[in-house]
Design an enzyme around this catalytic site. Structure first.
Site: not given
Length: 159
Positions: A42, A30, A120
């Site tokens: 994010h 991530h 992401c």
């Protein structure tokens, strides 16, 4: 490759606004961008909540995501992470003030999410370099496809 090693929980890393933070989840990485004062921005699919565990694997199934601003420690949880400004030599970063301003302006927005074209990592790379790119798609494609398949089986069992 000379990249910094992932940090275990509790090890302090010097962070600067605009830094890319790579967080090592069980089946994928991530990504977030540090905006200062212990906070990151994010792109998070609905199931990539700071306190979710296994549910974050289901992020691969989402087609929508939300730009969030959270405490770094809440996003990292118990996972390892590192600063990874990996494309600085080939793509000059935008000015820090522009990176942070653009990130802050997007907080709260719903955005399309796609594992291979708008995840992401694409999101934070575009903020830092002005170019959306992801090394996870392709190099780790088989691993990510395996996680996606596992997440789909789990989802169907619950229905």
């Amino acid at each position: 490759l000379g990249l910094p090693q992932p940090q275990p929980l509790g090890i302090l890393v010097e962070l600067k606004p605009g830094d890319l933070i790579e967080i090592f989840r069980s089946c994928y990485q991530h990504w977030a961008i540090y905006v200062g004062d212990g906070k990151v921005v994010h792109l998070a699919p609905p199931c990539e909540h700071p306190m979710d565990g296994v549910a974050s694997v289901l992020a691969a199934l989402s087609d929508r995501a939300y730009v969030k601003k959270d405490w770094l420690e809440d996003v990292v949880r118990k996972d390892r992470y590192r600063v990874n400004n990996k494309h600085d030599e080939t793509h000059p970063p935008l000015p820090v003030s522009k990176i942070v301003r653009r990130a802050e302006e997007l907080v709260g927005r719903e955005m399309p999410y796609n594992l291979t074209s708008h995840n992401c990592e694409h999101f934070v790379m575009e903020l830092r370099y002005g170019v959306a790119m992801s090394d996870q798609v392709g190099v780790r494609g088989k691993d990510r496809a395996s996680c996606q398949s596992m997440a789909q089986r789990r989802k169907h069992r619950k229905e």
